[in-house]
Write a protein that holds these residues in place. Structure first.
Motif, PDB file in Angstrom:
ATOM      1  N   UNK A 171      21.304  -6.633   5.986  1.00  0.00           N
ATOM      2  CA  UNK A 171      21.082  -5.564   6.952  1.00  0.00           C
ATOM      3  C   UNK A 171      21.494  -4.199   6.382  1.00  0.00           C
ATOM      4  N   UNK A 172      22.606  -4.182   5.645  1.00  0.00           N
ATOM      5  CA  UNK A 172      23.049  -2.926   5.029  1.00  0.00           C
ATOM      6  C   UNK A 172      21.996  -2.404   4.041  1.00  0.00           C
ATOM      7  N   UNK A 173      21.442  -3.311   3.243  1.00  0.00           N
ATOM      8  CA  UNK A 173      20.424  -2.910   2.268  1.00  0.00           C
ATOM      9  C   UNK A 173      19.127  -2.495   2.960  1.00  0.00           C
ATOM     10  N   UNK A 174      18.763  -3.216   4.024  1.00  0.00           N
ATOM     11  CA  UNK A 174      17.530  -2.864   4.751  1.00  0.00           C
ATOM     12  C   UNK A 174      17.630  -1.461   5.344  1.00  0.00           C
ATOM     13  N   UNK A 175      18.787  -1.122   5.915  1.00  0.00           N
ATOM     14  CA  UNK A 175      18.975   0.226   6.480  1.00  0.00           C
ATOM     15  C   UNK A 175      18.846   1.286   5.390  1.00  0.00           C
ATOM     16  N   UNK A 176      19.440   1.003   4.227  1.00  0.00           N
ATOM     17  CA  UNK A 176      19.346   1.955   3.118  1.00  0.00           C
ATOM     18  C   UNK A 176      17.913   2.071   2.607  1.00  0.00           C
ATOM     19  N   UNK A 177      17.210   0.941   2.568  1.00  0.00           N
ATOM     20  CA  UNK A 177      15.847   0.938   2.021  1.00  0.00           C
ATOM     21  C   UNK A 177      14.898   1.734   2.905  1.00  0.00           C
ATOM     22  N   UNK A 178      15.132   1.682   4.216  1.00  0.00           N
ATOM     23  CA  UNK A 178      14.244   2.401   5.131  1.00  0.00           C
ATOM     24  C   UNK A 178      14.319   3.904   4.921  1.00  0.00           C
ATOM     25  N   UNK A 179      15.470   4.367   4.445  1.00  0.00           N
ATOM     26  CA  UNK A 179      15.584   5.807   4.196  1.00  0.00           C
ATOM     27  C   UNK A 179      15.125   6.173   2.779  1.00  0.00           C
ATOM     28  N   UNK A 180      14.784   5.141   1.960  1.00  0.00           N
ATOM     29  CA  UNK A 180      14.195   5.422   0.645  1.00  0.00           C
ATOM     30  C   UNK A 180      15.121   5.244  -0.546  1.00  0.00           C
ATOM     31  N   UNK A 181      16.289   4.618  -0.373  1.00  0.00           N
ATOM     32  CA  UNK A 181      17.218   4.430  -1.500  1.00  0.00           C
ATOM     33  C   UNK A 181      16.681   3.324  -2.420  1.00  0.00           C
ATOM     34  N   UNK A 182      16.208   3.710  -3.626  1.00  0.00           N
ATOM     35  CA  UNK A 182      15.568   2.743  -4.518  1.00  0.00           C
ATOM     36  C   UNK A 182      16.554   1.677  -5.011  1.00  0.00           C
ATOM     37  N   UNK A 183      17.833   1.996  -5.080  1.00  0.00           N
ATOM     38  CA  UNK A 183      18.821   0.996  -5.499  1.00  0.00           C
ATOM     39  C   UNK A 183      18.857  -0.158  -4.509  1.00  0.00           C
ATOM     40  N   UNK A 184      18.854   0.176  -3.220  1.00  0.00           N
ATOM     41  CA  UNK A 184      18.876  -0.846  -2.172  1.00  0.00           C
ATOM     42  C   UNK A 184      17.577  -1.627  -2.151  1.00  0.00           C
ATOM     43  N   UNK A 185      16.456  -0.933  -2.351  1.00  0.00           N
ATOM     44  CA  UNK A 185      15.150  -1.609  -2.329  1.00  0.00           C
ATOM     45  C   UNK A 185      15.076  -2.659  -3.445  1.00  0.00           C
ATOM     46  N   UNK A 186      15.526  -2.299  -4.667  1.00  0.00           N
ATOM     47  CA  UNK A 186      15.472  -3.266  -5.771  1.00  0.00           C
ATOM     48  C   UNK A 186      16.430  -4.439  -5.520  1.00  0.00           C
ATOM     49  N   UNK A 187      17.611  -4.149  -4.979  1.00  0.00           N
ATOM     50  CA  UNK A 187      18.569  -5.234  -4.749  1.00  0.00           C
ATOM     51  C   UNK A 187      18.105  -6.187  -3.650  1.00  0.00           C
TER      52      UNK A 187
END
Length: 777
Positions: free
Chosen positions: A440-456
């Motif tokens: 959930x933490x990574x999904x929230x970050x990914x929605x705002x465009x953080x590529x680090x979270x998207x790759x992880x």
């Protein structure tokens, strides 16, 4: 007759006026044997007085029969040759005829001494030498002082370029470390002086060596031979290079003998016909002894009874007919090389007694220790840099002023939420609900465009941490991450990757392009969100590596090492591994250690390998302390403790790390073998062995399955395979000894060429960083 003469001896203190020696000083001053006779026919037979003096000199100085002048006199005993022989014997033995102080003055000022300033004495520095001060210092020195004389025939000296002071001085300076090593003198304490005598028949150099520490230093016959060999290898490097090339047929015979032996042993093992009962018993005995021994498993540290078993194994191995043939070929090639600088015929001991092969004893120990538990060295993907690590390695980060803000919705930031998610994922204690929180933490970050979270997220869905793997979802996030990195790349020199440490902190933009290039290269390399393309990954890694990114340097080295996306080049692999290692990249340090351990590109050097293994281990443990270790890294740590790589062997510690990584089939395989055969501080436990081997086999390890299927006769097979390994390693020791010597000579030749190229580049103001790095390796 040798083309080079080197004499070495101890320079005694005191006046040296022994009656049987000192009388020559007066005697030669009044008899015609000391100098050419004016108006005499130089081609006439030597006079009676010359003959008597020569006979007396040879009686007192029997080693004079090694001199070039003695050879000439033997062939043609004329007045001229007799005079030259007398003069040379006295010159070579002046240290025995006079005091230390007078000897120094003689070297500096005798006729033929080439001046280096006001006299002939020189040393390491170009600073002028106070002759009187040096003479008194040597005369009053309370410790040992040695002299060495290195001599060439005039024709050889001219052919090799040693007919001038500069060439001789540079030669001596190059050989001083070798002299210090073989005289057991610390370089920090070493003092030396030399003088070049440009004699008509044989240019030569006198060298005086001693230590500031009067208790330090001694010289054995073996040391003298090493010093002589050092000068010969240096002066005649090109000639020795040609000799090694001419010995190809002998080396091929050696290799053929080795291959035939290996084929015969392999056939015997496959047919269960291993006719080495005594050797098998000795290997089994040594295995038990080593398992019950405490401390270092190195020959010098073992108890007498264990050493005896090792010695007996070496003797049995060396009695093999094929091994004897290989050793005979080795001796023949050594004699040919020795003939370059000495007329003496070498007396070779038996193989098991030859000190050149003392390393074989530790090879036997390592082979027997490894027989039950070979470690598979798997390639693992290193964790990504954390914010803290990148900050430390980005000291050259600059503030960049631009007019426009980046247009992409994607960005790169080590945010608090992202770092919390990473900590959960790497934590070995995390359970399903923890991983769901990280998701959930990574999904929230990914929605705002953080590529680090998207790759992880792509990486998380490729595992079973959330239940079953979801390859489709994994690829979707990897694909978006790749797209995001490509979009932010043009503006990656203007980023805000860190959060403020306190309210109101103004964050400056940071140049992150080398890191972004590395991440793009890595996605091409592993086929994450795009087609796997080693050529593309090479281009991105190369750009990032040149910008100093240590992870890109390591990844680039891997491409060179394995020949992926670029032609295989171990020299480039070693260079980039070491560049990365110098910045503290532990995986790179491990790779450098492996190359030194295996002798890949660089000469095999176990001590240097251990130094790099130690650096790697320290780095791996630091990753563990930061909760960044995964099963693969735990396996590598277990293997390092099991085999004593960068540390002492520690079986309990190895088991601890293997048990932390039981999702890795190689960890469970190692646990199975350890419990099956036992080890120091570990009793055999067949039940546990079967349990771990079964798990490894169920995870797809065919080696574990094979062991389970053949457990009854496995121990006998292991012993037979160990005998095979011992013979193979002994063959390698004999072959490699000569190959390394060949590489050493070739390196001397190549280094001269590199030196010339570097000097030429420097004259044009070109910095040759890479060739400098090679020479330091």
């Amino acid at each position: 007759m040798p083309k080079l003469i080197v004499t070495s001896r101890y320079l005694k203190s005191g006046s040296g006026k022994k009656k049987q020696l000192y009388h020559y000083v007066k005697y030669i001053a009044t008899r015609e044997g000391s100098v050419p006779i004016p108006n005499a026919n130089e081609t006439a037979p030597a006079t009676k007085n010359q003959q008597e003096l020569i006979s007396s000199l040879l009686n007192d100085f029997p080693d004079s029969k090694e001199l070039f002048e003695y050879e000439d006199y033997q062939k043609d005993p004329t007045v001229k040759n007799g005079s030259a022989l007398i003069s040379e014997i006295l010159d070579r033995n002046m240290d025995r005829l006079t005091s230390r102080e007078n000897y120094v003055g003689y070297l500096a000022n005798r006729p033929g001494a080439v001046k280096f300033g006001s006299h002939g004495l020189f040393s390491q520095s170009d600073e002028p030498i106070n002759l009187e001060k040096v003479a008194k210092e040597i005369a009053n020195h309370g410790g040992n002082v040695w002299t060495h004389v290195v001599s060439l025939r005039r024709d050889n000296a001219q052919a090799m370029g040693y007919d001038n002071l500069k060439a001789w001085r540079e030669l001596v300076k190059r050989q001083i470390p070798n002299i210090a090593k073989n005289q057991k003198i610390d370089m920090a304490n070493l003092k030396w002086y030399a003088a070049f005598h440009d004699k008509k028949t044989n240019p030569h150099v006198h060298i005086i060596v001693y230590s500031d520490n009067e208790r330090e230093g001694f010289l054995t016959n073996h040391g003298i031979e090493k010093i002589r060999s050092g000068f010969a290898n240096d002066i005649y490097a090109d000639e020795l290079h040609n000799l090694y090339a001419q010995q190809t047929d002998l080396r091929n015979l050696m290799k053929k003998e080795s291959e035939q032996l290996m084929q015969k042993l392999a056939d015997n093992i496959s047919q269960n016909d291993v006719d080495n009962a005594e050797l098998i018993d000795l290997v089994a005995k040594l295995h038990e002894q080593l398992n019950s021994s405490k401390g270092k498993k190195v020959y010098g540290y073992l108890k007498a009874d264990v050493k005896k078993t090792v010695d007996e194994i070496f003797i049995r191995l060396s009695e093999n007919e094929s091994i004897q043939k290989m050793y005979s070929l080795w001796c023949e090639m050594e004699q040919q090389k020795h003939d370059v600088y000495s007329s003496a015929k070498l007396q070779f001991p038996k193989l098991a007694d030859n000190k050149e092969f003392k390393s074989v004893k530790n090879m036997i120990i390592r082979t027997v220790l490894d027989m039950n538990s070979p470690v598979v060295d798997i390639e693992i993907e290193e964790p990504e840099l954390t914010a803290e690590e990148f900050t430390c390695s980005n000291e050259s980060a600059v503030t960049v002023d631009i007019d426009d803000e980046p247009q992409s919705k994607y960005y790169l930031k080590w945010s608090t939420a992202y770092k919390e998610a990473c900590k959960i994922i790497y934590n070995k204690q995390s359970k399903l609900e923890d991983f769901q929180k990280a998701e959930q933490l990574l999904l929230n970050e990914s929605r705002s465009g953080n590529v680090l979270a998207i790759q992880d997220l792509g990486k998380l869905y490729s595992t079973d941490k959330l239940g079953e793997k979801d390859e489709k979802k994994s690829f979707s996030f990897y694909e978006e991450a790749f797209q995001g990195f490509m979009e932010i790349e043009p503006d990656s020199d203007f980023m805000f990757p860190y959060e403020p440490k306190f309210d109101g902190q103004i964050m400056k933009p940071v140049n992150m392009r080398s890191y972004v290039w590395y991440r793009i290269g890595k996605m091409h390399c592993y086929g994450l969100g795009t087609e796997q393309d080693y050529a593309q990954s090479f281009e991105w890694f190369l750009k990032s590596a040149h910008e100093g990114n240590k992870s890109a340097q390591y990844s680039l080295a891997n491409l060179y090492y394995y020949g992926n996306g670029v032609e295989k080049d171990l020299s480039q692999a070693f260079w980039w591994y070491r560049k990365s290692s110098e910045q503290g990249q532990p995986y790179a340090s491990y790779a450098v250690a492996q190359m030194y351990s295996k002798g890949e590109y660089v000469a095999e050097n176990k001590e240097t390998a251990q130094r790099y293994y130690k650096a790697a281990l320290s780095g791996f443990l630091e990753l563990e302390s930061k909760d960044q270790a995964d099963d693969n890294l735990y396996y590598k740590l277990g293997a390092m403790y099991k085999n004593g790589l960068g540390t002492e062997i520690d079986i309990p510690k190895a088991i601890e790390y293997f048990e932390k990584s039981t999702e890795n089939m190689w960890s469970t395989y190692q646990l199975g073998r350890l419990y099956l055969f036992g080890a120091e501080e570990l009793e055999k436990d067949k039940e546990k062995a079967v349990e771990w081997l079964t798990k490894s086999a169920n995870d797809g390890n065919e080696y574990a399955q094979n062991m389970l299927d053949n457990m009854a006769q496995f121990e006998n097979t292991i012993l037979a395979n160990t005998i095979f390994a011992l013979f193979a390693n002994l063959c390698k020791c004999i072959e490699d000894d000569y190959t390394q010597k060949y590489k050493s000579v070739r390196h001397t030749v190549d280094s001269r060429l590199r030196r010339m190229i570097r000097q030429k580049k420097q004259s044009f103001g070109i910095k040759d960083e890479q060739s400098q790095s090679y020479e330091q390796s």
